[in-house]
Design a protein around this motif. Structure first.
Motif, short mmCIF file in Angstrom:
data_model
loop_
_atom_site.label_atom_id
_atom_site.label_comp_id
_atom_site.label_asym_id
_atom_site.label_seq_id
_atom_site.Cartn_x
_atom_site.Cartn_y
_atom_site.Cartn_z
N GLU A 40 0.86 -1.18 0.00
CA GLU A 40 0.00 0.00 0.00
C GLU A 40 0.90 1.23 0.00
OE1 GLU A 40 -3.01 2.52 -0.14
OE2 GLU A 40 -3.24 0.34 -0.27
N PRO A 41 0.88 2.07 -1.03
CA PRO A 41 0.09 1.96 -2.26
C PRO A 41 0.68 0.92 -3.21
CG PRO A 41 1.56 3.81 -2.44
CD PRO A 41 1.75 3.26 -1.04
N GLY A 42 -0.01 0.69 -4.32
CA GLY A 42 0.47 -0.28 -5.28
C GLY A 42 1.74 0.15 -5.98
N GLY A 43 2.44 -0.82 -6.54
CA GLY A 43 3.67 -0.56 -7.27
C GLY A 43 4.10 -1.80 -8.02
N ARG A 44 5.41 -1.93 -8.22
CA ARG A 44 5.92 -3.09 -8.93
C ARG A 44 7.10 -3.68 -8.17
NH1 ARG A 44 3.31 -3.81 -13.41
NH2 ARG A 44 4.66 -5.56 -14.03
N VAL A 45 7.28 -4.98 -8.39
CA VAL A 45 8.38 -5.72 -7.77
C VAL A 45 9.20 -6.35 -8.88
CG1 VAL A 45 9.04 -7.61 -6.24
CG2 VAL A 45 7.00 -6.24 -5.73
N THR A 46 10.50 -6.11 -8.87
CA THR A 46 11.39 -6.72 -9.85
C THR A 46 12.41 -7.58 -9.15
OG1 THR A 46 12.79 -4.74 -9.83
CG2 THR A 46 11.12 -4.89 -11.55
N VAL A 47 12.63 -8.77 -9.71
CA VAL A 47 13.65 -9.70 -9.21
C VAL A 47 14.50 -10.08 -10.41
CG1 VAL A 47 14.10 -11.77 -7.84
CG2 VAL A 47 11.89 -10.59 -7.61
N PRO A 48 15.55 -9.32 -10.69
CA PRO A 48 16.30 -9.53 -11.94
C PRO A 48 16.81 -10.96 -12.12
CG PRO A 48 16.91 -7.45 -10.92
CD PRO A 48 16.04 -8.15 -9.94
N GLU A 49 17.30 -11.56 -11.06
CA GLU A 49 17.89 -12.90 -11.19
C GLU A 49 16.86 -13.93 -11.62
OE1 GLU A 49 20.78 -15.91 -8.60
OE2 GLU A 49 20.04 -14.05 -7.72
N LEU A 50 15.59 -13.68 -11.29
CA LEU A 50 14.52 -14.60 -11.66
C LEU A 50 13.73 -14.11 -12.88
CD1 LEU A 50 13.16 -15.49 -8.10
CD2 LEU A 50 14.70 -16.84 -9.53
N GLY A 51 14.09 -12.95 -13.41
CA GLY A 51 13.39 -12.42 -14.56
C GLY A 51 11.97 -11.99 -14.26
N LEU A 52 11.71 -11.59 -13.01
CA LEU A 52 10.36 -11.23 -12.60
C LEU A 52 10.18 -9.72 -12.57
CD1 LEU A 52 9.72 -13.72 -9.65
CD2 LEU A 52 8.88 -13.88 -12.01
N ASP A 53 9.04 -9.29 -13.10
CA ASP A 53 8.61 -7.89 -13.02
C ASP A 53 7.11 -7.95 -12.81
OD1 ASP A 53 7.92 -5.25 -13.26
OD2 ASP A 53 9.13 -4.88 -15.04
N LEU A 54 6.69 -7.81 -11.54
CA LEU A 54 5.30 -8.05 -11.16
C LEU A 54 4.67 -6.80 -10.58
CD1 LEU A 54 5.82 -11.38 -9.16
CD2 LEU A 54 5.14 -11.18 -11.55
N ALA A 55 3.39 -6.67 -10.81
CA ALA A 55 2.63 -5.67 -10.07
C ALA A 55 2.44 -6.17 -8.65
CB ALA A 55 1.28 -5.45 -10.74
N THR A 56 2.44 -5.27 -7.69
CA THR A 56 2.16 -5.70 -6.32
C THR A 56 0.77 -6.33 -6.27
OG1 THR A 56 1.36 -3.49 -5.76
CG2 THR A 56 3.66 -3.99 -5.25
N GLY A 57 0.68 -7.40 -5.48
CA GLY A 57 -0.56 -8.17 -5.42
C GLY A 57 -0.64 -9.27 -6.44
N GLU A 58 0.27 -9.26 -7.42
CA GLU A 58 0.29 -10.28 -8.46
C GLU A 58 1.24 -11.40 -8.05
OE1 GLU A 58 1.64 -10.67 -13.20
OE2 GLU A 58 1.62 -8.72 -12.17
N SER A 59 0.86 -12.65 -8.36
CA SER A 59 1.68 -13.81 -8.02
C SER A 59 2.39 -14.36 -9.24
CB SER A 59 0.81 -14.92 -7.41
OG SER A 59 0.24 -14.50 -6.19
N ALA A 60 3.56 -14.96 -8.98
CA ALA A 60 4.29 -15.67 -10.03
C ALA A 60 4.98 -16.86 -9.40
CB ALA A 60 5.31 -14.75 -10.70
N THR A 61 5.03 -17.96 -10.16
CA THR A 61 5.69 -19.17 -9.70
C THR A 61 6.82 -19.51 -10.65
OG1 THR A 61 3.63 -20.02 -8.72
CG2 THR A 61 5.37 -21.62 -9.18
N VAL A 62 8.02 -19.62 -10.11
CA VAL A 62 9.21 -19.88 -10.93
C VAL A 62 10.12 -20.86 -10.19
CG1 VAL A 62 9.18 -17.66 -12.11
CG2 VAL A 62 10.37 -17.88 -9.93
N ALA A 63 11.02 -21.45 -10.92
CA ALA A 63 12.03 -22.32 -10.31
C ALA A 63 13.00 -21.47 -9.49
CB ALA A 63 12.78 -23.10 -11.38
N VAL A 64 13.22 -21.87 -8.23
CA VAL A 64 14.11 -21.11 -7.35
C VAL A 64 14.92 -22.06 -6.48
CG1 VAL A 64 12.55 -19.12 -7.21
CG2 VAL A 64 12.39 -20.94 -5.49
#
Length: 970
Positions: A240-264
């Motif tokens: 709160e408030p909304g934004g984005r989350v980036t995890v370069p090593e995993l290639g993730l660029d997500l909106a907050t509140g959004e889920s992603a499943t990847v090999a880790v």
């Protein structure tokens, strides 16, 4: 259990109109709690430093005019922040374990209530602060505070070891901002903070002003689970408030509140894999370090990432000998590194959340954490729990506030695997409310609390100081049943931990190895947490380190505050060295005669690729061969047997042992390559019984005796300051003295009552034969017919003299003996020690796992273990021979048959027993040497169980021998 309900008239209970520091509410004006993070691109101004300070004796002695910006505080003194004012010349600290140091009359506190007024003036560092909001953040203030900024009251708060924030943007000005605080030592909150510690008020954690640009992160919750079957992690970050989350090593660029499943790669305490990420909102960028892991109780077992974990843990109060609970980052880092170097993998934050930076370190270095709420009401126990706040609905908002501030602050740390409701609070509706709130807010972590045996509100069964037999029954799920069948079945299905065990007070704790074998044998037993990490001895100009009573407290609990695995200066104690050995994550066993070794990986997650193995072959303590041992990267739980090579020199005569070691193969953040993780010694060739040597007339021994008394006068020209005599006394340890509430017999008390500290020697006879001198003595305490009949039989051993000691008990002895051996005095010049036997540190029958066979050297002074409260210490185990020499190499050599326990010190046992602080022990002109055939074990009875039967020294017919000879030129 049920507790008596309060039946006092309402007029004497909390009611409107109480001063804020006595009101049961958690305070007013502060912002809702939120997650802590170490940094962001938003500006931050530390307000740590020197503040103006004055101390009043009562809460109302001074008016509020000091909060006005124009108030002249130039006549006040200065006080550093963070700090406790009692450690800077304003009053004094006080230590209690259980009892409140004030009348128990909740929520009221004494009129005599030390109150510190604080002021600091600051400027804004730049014009950037003029837009957006700003927040004042206090990480920890004891015990109640009222806050003003530029003359405007912001609010009040309690909850000493929890953060509080206030919105202040509209009040700030470019220069000359005045922050004023009034801090009370006692408040209603003090009733919730009875945590076996020094009572030390003040602003003891960081104070900061945080810029909150428009669109800055108000709060965020990182959800990072791991599916061990699929090898994938699922990430969702709520914000709160909304934004984005980036995890370069995993290639993730997500909106907050959004889920992603990847090999880790998952996070664990053994492999603390973290992924760098960034949370970005319109007004702020926050670095994240994300660890994927899932915690669950499945089939009665606590699991992380699908695997059972075993806690090799410690309880950790925050403490520094000069600064109290004002602990800096480097000290925290040193704690974590010391824990990792000593194979510790878990911390219970007793009994409050730590400084948040400590949890960052646990994430990075790898430690499981039980995060415990800032809550303990132990002082109500002596009152039958009458008026216990956790069972009084009026206090529930304060309890929920504390639970929320812990969970919200620490929720994003992968290291935190359990939430703990608090410690030693009895039972009550407030605890149930806390558990319910925590489950709703964070169902991803199980809940812990030890104080309710019914386990109604928790997910794990937890106990303190259950003895070995009870722990085994619990491991078998065969513990004593609860009256209610449903509750009994629920508890019996839970995993079990010892949230406190092995009380590390003074010399000890004993019995660690036996506990660890139980933890490793039964799946339900998931380890424990030694009490505790560090002695809380405060630096003192007279006493060295001070404990309860040293500051003039009328009510105190003495040196019970000195019960850690570290000494106050953070030097590891023998107890920590022992614990490291006992909890080794790699088991090395084998058959030295067959030259085989079995390696077992005891890690839960890590393979052995990070370790290198090597061997050494020693004969009579001297290395004759060494090499590497090729061990494949065994997975968790895997084992294999290897053949040891035949070393050059294996045919050399004498006792021979293999030493096999596992060390770090590469540098780790907490230790360099080569750091030893595990080791064992395997007997290749056993020790042969010492040869007595030629037996000639006693006069040819080089020894002189007083033929009237049979006492040894000299050996090879070396004068005896005090001749050898049978000795059974030791300066009782804290564990010998035991705790009043322990059901087991407290041997220190029994020994003194029997009079073993004042035995008398009666010479029965002196007989001289052609080849021997025989002295019979009766050694007994006054006022009893119990005795030990001792026979000293002296014969020549060529260049020395041999003593055979026979001991025959008389009467029915009601207790074990403290020790059994001989004591003698030699000149003070013989201050250099060398021995072949167990070392390098002290050991006793139940604290000897870390003692390894070798040749060791030390000064007599360095043989002493500097316990804050002096007591028996410094024995070396399994000694074959020992020497004391002077600087020129002259001295005395002692050989034993069988092996013996060797102790040397510059004061008598009686002096040691009479001392209360280290400086009380003053070196004299004699070194007192104890050569013991046997000694009593240590146990953990200062708060836990006593000495196990197999480690007790029973009075029984005994025979042992020593050979004494002079070494060096006469």
């Amino acid at each position: 259990m049920d507790h008596p309900q309060d039946d006092r008239p309402y007029s004497s209970l909390p009611h409107p109109g109480l001063p804020y520091y006595e009101d049961v509410s958690p305070g007013h004006g502060s912002l809702p709690p939120r997650a802590w993070y170490a940094s962001s691109d938003a500006a931050r101004l530390s307000l740590n430093g020197l503040w103006r300070f004055r101390l009043a004796a009562t809460a109302t002695a001074e008016d509020e005019s000091f909060a006005h910006p124009d108030f002249d505080a130039s006549g006040w003194g200065e006080l550093p922040v963070p700090a406790h004012w009692v450690l800077h010349g304003h009053g004094a600290p006080a230590y209690t374990n259980t009892l409140y140091p004030f009348p128990v009359d909740p929520p009221h506190v004494p009129t005599e209530n030390p109150t510190g007024d604080h002021r600091v003036t600051f400027d804004l560092p730049s014009a950037d602060w003029e837009s957006g909001e700003a927040v004042l953040r206090f990480e920890g203030v004891e015990s109640c505070a009222r806050v003003w900024l530029n003359g405007r009251e912001l609010g009040t708060f309690k909850g000493s070891r929890l953060p509080h924030e206030f919105a202040v943007g509209e009040l700030l000005r470019p220069t000359g901002n005045v922050l004023a605080m009034r801090v009370h030592q006692w408040s209603s909150g003090s009733y919730l903070e009875d945590q076996d510690q020094w009572w030390m008020p003040g602003i003891f954690r960081d104070v900061a002003l945080l810029h909150r640009p428009e669109g800055a992160v108000a709060d965020h919750f990182v959800h990072a689970s791991y599916d061990h079957a699929a090898g994938t992690g699922t990430l969702r970050v709520d914000c709160e408030p909304g934004g984005r989350v980036t995890v370069p090593e995993l290639g993730l660029d997500l909106a907050t509140g959004e889920s992603a499943t990847v090999a880790v790669e998952p996070w664990s305490a053994e492999v603390p894999r973290l992924y760098d990420a960034v949370l970005a909102t319109a007004g702020e960028r926050v670095p994240l370090r994300i660890g994927f892991r899932t915690v669950a109780v499945e089939d009665g077992v606590l699991k992380v990432n699908g695997r059972r974990i075993l806690f090799r843990g410690v309880n950790r109060h925050e403490f520094h000998p000069e600064h109290g609970r004002a602990v800096d980052l480097e000290t925290m880092r040193r704690d974590v590194e010391l824990m990792k170097r000593h194979n510790i993998n878990a911390v219970r934050t007793s009994h409050y959340p730590p400084h948040p930076a400590f949890l960052d370190l646990c994430d990075a270095y790898g430690l499981w954490v039980i995060d415990e709420c800032d809550l303990e009401t132990h002082g109500f126990a002596p009152l039958g729990w009458r008026r216990n706040p956790v069972d009084d609905d009026r206090w529930t908002p304060a309890l929920l506030d504390r639970a929320a501030r812990m969970v919200e602050r620490d929720k994003n740390h992968p290291a935190v695997v359990l939430w703990s409701l608090g410690n030693e609070c009895g039972t009550g509706r407030g605890l149930s409310a806390m558990a319910g709130w925590i489950r709703d807010r964070d169902p991803s972590r199980p809940i812990h609390y030890e104080g309710d045996r019914s386990c109604a509100d928790v997910d794990v069964y937890s106990r303190m100081y259950a003895d070995h037999a009870e722990v085994e029954r619990i491991g078998q799920r065969a513990e004593s049943p609860l009256p209610d069948a449903e509750s009994d079945a629920a508890r019996r299905a839970m995993p079990f931990i010892q949230c406190e065990y092995a009380h590390a007070m003074g010399n000890g704790p004993g019995g660690l190895s036996e506990y660890q074998r139980l933890f490793e044998t039964y799946e339900r037993l998931q380890g424990g947490f030694v009490w505790e990490w560090i002695d809380h001895g405060l630096a003192h100009p007279e006493h060295g380190y001070a404990y309860g009573g040293d500051f003039g407290e009328e009510l105190h609990d003495g040196h019970f505050v000195c019960d850690g695995l570290l000494f106050p200066d953070r030097t590891p104690s023998p107890g920590l060295v022992e614990y490291k050995k006992v909890i080794e994550p790699v088991r090395i066993e084998g058959d030295g005669r067959a030259a085989t070794v079995r390696i077992t990986n005891g890690y839960n997650f890590a393979d052995l690729s990070g370790l290198a193995f090597g061997w050494t072959y020693e004969v009579e303590g001297a290395p004759v061969g060494e090499g590497e041992l090729a061990v494949p990267p065994l997975g968790p739980g895997e084992a294999m047997e290897l053949k040891l090579p035949e070393p050059v020199g294996a045919d050399r005569p004498g006792e021979a042992v293999w030493t096999v070691r596992a060390v770090l193969a590469r540098d780790e953040p907490w230790a360099e390559a080569g750091h030893e993780v595990a080791w064992t010694q395997l007997t290749a060739v056993p020790r042969a019984e010492p040869v007595v040597g030629r037996r000639v007339a006693l006069a040819d021994s080089g020894a002189e005796f007083d033929l009237r008394t049979g006492e040894l006068v000299s050996v090879g020209g070396l004068e005896m300051v005090s001749p050898p005599r049978l000795d059974v006394w030791r300066a009782p340890t804290d564990n010998d003295e035991g705790a009043e509430w322990q059901p087991d017999t407290r041997w220190g008390t029994v020994w003194r009552k029997l009079g073993l500290h004042r035995v008398q020697h009666r010479l029965v006879s002196v007989e001289r034969g052609a080849e021997e001198l025989v002295i019979v003595s009766r050694v007994a305490p006054a006022a009893t017919d119990l005795a030990l009949l001792s026979t000293f039989r002296w014969t020549s051993d060529g260049d020395g003299v041999r003593l055979v000691v026979s001991v025959e008990p008389e009467g029915d002895w009601p207790c074990p003996l403290p020790r059994l051996g001989v004591r003698l005095g030699v000149p003070a010049e013989l201050g250099l020690a060398r021995w072949y036997g167990g070392g390098p540190g002290e050991a006793y029958p139940d604290t000897r796992a870390a003692s390894r066979l070798g040749r060791w050297t030390s000064t007599v002074d360095a043989l002493q273990t500097p316990y804050v409260y002096p007591q028996e210490n410094g024995a070396r185990a399994d000694v074959r021979w020992a020497e004391l020499r002077d600087e020129a190499g002259r001295g005395l050599r002692v050989e034993g048959a069988p092996e013996f326990w060797f102790t040397a010190r510059r004061w008598t046992t009686e002096d040691l027993a009479a001392a209360h602080h280290r400086p009380d022990l003053r070196p004299a002109d004699t070194i007192w040497l104890n050569l013991d055939h046997a000694v009593q074990g240590i146990g953990s009875q200062s708060c836990g169980p006593g000495v196990l039967p197999q480690h007790e020294l029973k009075a029984a017919p005994t025979e042992f021998s020593f050979t004494l000879r002079a070494v060096g030129s006469a």
